[in-house]
Write a protein that holds these residues in place. Structure first.
Motif, PDB file in Angstrom:
ATOM      1  N   ASP A  52     -16.451  34.941  48.307  1.00 17.19           N
ATOM      2  CA  ASP A  52     -17.294  35.279  49.455  1.00 17.19           C
ATOM      3  C   ASP A  52     -18.721  35.494  48.982  1.00 17.19           C
ATOM      4  O   ASP A  52     -18.967  36.099  47.927  1.00 17.19           O
ATOM      5  N   LEU A  83     -15.699  42.917  55.222  1.00 19.96           N
ATOM      6  CA  LEU A  83     -16.293  42.767  53.890  1.00 19.96           C
ATOM      7  C   LEU A  83     -16.169  44.058  53.082  1.00 19.96           C
ATOM      8  O   LEU A  83     -16.390  44.047  51.866  1.00 19.96           O
ATOM      9  N   SER A 124     -17.658  31.714  53.006  1.00 18.45           N
ATOM     10  CA  SER A 124     -16.432  31.767  52.212  1.00 18.45           C
ATOM     11  C   SER A 124     -16.158  30.397  51.620  1.00 18.45           C
ATOM     12  O   SER A 124     -16.206  29.384  52.330  1.00 18.45           O
ATOM     13  N   HIS A 141     -22.478  35.024  56.130  1.00 18.56           N
ATOM     14  CA  HIS A 141     -21.348  35.262  55.238  1.00 18.56           C
ATOM     15  C   HIS A 141     -20.646  33.929  55.073  1.00 18.56           C
ATOM     16  O   HIS A 141     -20.211  33.315  56.053  1.00 18.56           O
TER      17      HIS A 141
END
Length: 502
Positions: free
Chosen positions: A98, A163, A115, A113
């Motif tokens: 991440d 997170l 991934s 964010h």
């Protein structure tokens, strides 16, 4: 390559079969424009029609300037800057984790964010938040700007409980003129795009961001990788396609990057491996190298611009300028009583003909209908012949743009091939930008030019999706992978020394 394809690059756009398919609204055909008008229009458009030899010349001049830009001393005066990015590998498919990504390049900036799943499975933008930068911050101090950025990141993290308290690595796309010293050291040369924040020019942007985050004290971030948007485009396409070694943007502006052999990057210590070079190819011709290819309309556009004499190649190619070039040509044809009954109307005002109009007017099925709507919206009085002439002008100028860009891309592919001593190169290019993705004929024309000028290179084209976000995260992930590999190598060497001592 067939002789038909070789000849394409010298044909007039109206002769290209790809643009001449049958439809309810007939496309441009010579016999639909009176011969006397067509002859006079072609005389004005002729300087935009690039021959094979002229495209070869563009390629050779770019190659020469690339050599200059890579030189330890010659780079200072090179119009093509060839900036080291300190990105020294493309994805190998093992990257995972991440990441945070920041994308700053205008009045808004994004926090993301991202991934990444190992095995080349995919790169997903999990969450994204757009934050406004008020005018008073754009014109305030650097401390205010980076405190604002740090606050927005804090707000983003607070809204993402999944997170947890992770300390995530961060990729930072910072779309301003910078000198990069390392992957995490980047010094702002000058502000553009309305920013005037004091105390930032000449300073390390990464340090300013870290300092702002430490002042808050409510969260922390891991390693930071500074990212150019062109490099991000290449890297976002490179995951799962490991031979993606070129990135290219053709939108409001244009630029390209590619993987260069370290032995040729004389501005950076070391001879092993490769490094991504941000060419800044928009500056080609700023030293006069393209003067023989500039039309009177290019020169007039440059004189009217906010940066005369700068970004010559970009002004012949990119979306910021194509519409204005068309306007200048239409204005000339109107003055010569070849269009609109000699009535220029709004065409006498700068930037009234938008670049998006080219894409709409050149659509195969609806192009002429779109042209009617556009010319009507501009308040112009026009005939059916006028519509055909306008479409011919748009096609001519967009075709030159695509061919010039194709010449640049062919140069990069040939550079990689010859660097490696290969008879044939298979590579991929990550592409982004509305001119490439939205124009109905641009990509086809560009690719044909690359095949003509780089016949020993097979190029695959990958359209980037969010190179500024996913690419920034990918660069960070690759940097982490290389750091891990180096640590493992150092540990192995220490173990071997211990065994020898025993």
């Amino acid at each position: 390559m067939s002789s038909t394809e070789a000849n394409r690059v010298t044909d007039h756009p109206r002769q290209k079969k790809s643009k001449m398919v049958d439809s309810a609204l007939d496309p441009v055909q010579e016999d639909r424009i009176p011969a006397d008008i067509l002859t006079k229009v072609n005389r004005v458009l002729q300087p935009f029609l690039l021959s094979h030899s002229q495209l070869v010349t563009v390629s050779s001049r770019l190659m020469m300037d690339m050599h200059r830009g890579l030189g330890k001393h010659s780079h200072r005066l090179a119009p093509v800057k060839m900036l080291p990015t300190f990105v020294q590998a493309t994805p190998d498919g093992t990257e995972k984790g991440d990441f945070l990504a920041l994308d700053l390049g205008g009045t808004n900036f994004r926090v993301l964010h991202v991934s990444i799943q190992a095995g080349g499975v995919g790169v997903a933008t999990m969450d994204c938040e757009i934050c406004e930068i008020p005018q008073e911050i754009m014109e305030g101090t650097g401390t205010q700007l980076f405190d604002h950025i740090a606050e927005c990141v804090s707000h983003f993290l607070d809204s993402k409980p999944q997170l947890g308290s992770q300390t995530l690595p961060l990729g930072f796309t910072f779309s301003f003129a910078c000198e990069q010293k390392e992957i995490d050291k980047c010094f702002l040369i000058r502000w553009t795009k309305g920013f005037r924040c004091s105390g930032v020019e000449g300073k390390d942007v990464v340090k300013l961001l870290r300092d702002a985050i430490h002042r808050r004290g409510d969260y922390d971030i891991g390693s930071i990788a500074m990212v150019n948007d062109t490099v991000g485009t290449m890297m976002s396409c490179g995951f799962g396609k490991q031979n993606c070694e070129i990135g290219m943007i053709i939108g409001t502006g244009t630029n390209a990057c590619y993987m260069e052999e370290m032995r040729n990057v004389h501005r950076v210590h070391g001879n092993d491996g490769v490094m991504c070079i941000n060419t800044e190819w928009g500056g080609l011709g700023d030293d006069g190298a393209l003067d023989d290819l500039l039309t009177e309309f290019d020169r007039e556009l440059d004189r009217q611009s906010i940066n005369p004499g700068v970004h010559t190649f970009e002004k012949m190619i990119s979306g910021m300028y194509l519409g204005e070039l068309v306007r200048l040509v239409l204005l000339r044809l109107t003055e010569e009583q070849l269009l609109f009954g000699g009535g220029a109307g709004p065409l006498g005002t700068r930037e009234t003909f938008e670049t998006r109009f080219l894409s709409q007017i050149e659509e195969v099925d609806a192009g002429l209908q779109n042209a009617h709507l556009i010319l009507s919206s501009l308040g112009l009085s026009f005939s059916p012949v006028d519509v055909l002439v306008v479409r011919l002008v748009c096609s001519t100028i967009s075709t030159r743009s695509a061919r010039l860009c194709g010449a640049g891309l062919a140069t990069l592919a040939e550079r990689i091939r010859t660097n490696r001593g290969l008879r044939h190169l298979e590579t991929a290019v990550g592409v982004d930008g509305t001119v490439y993705t939205k124009h109905p004929n641009f990509s086809e024309e560009l690719q044909a030019t690359v095949r003509l000028l780089a016949p020993s290179c097979s190029v695959t084209y990958l359209v980037s999706k969010d190179g500024s976000g996913k690419g920034a995260a990918m660069i960070t992930a690759v940097a982490q992978r290389i750091a891990r590999q180096l640590r493992l190598l150092e540990d192995d060497e220490e173990d071997e020394e211990d065994d020898e001592d025993q």
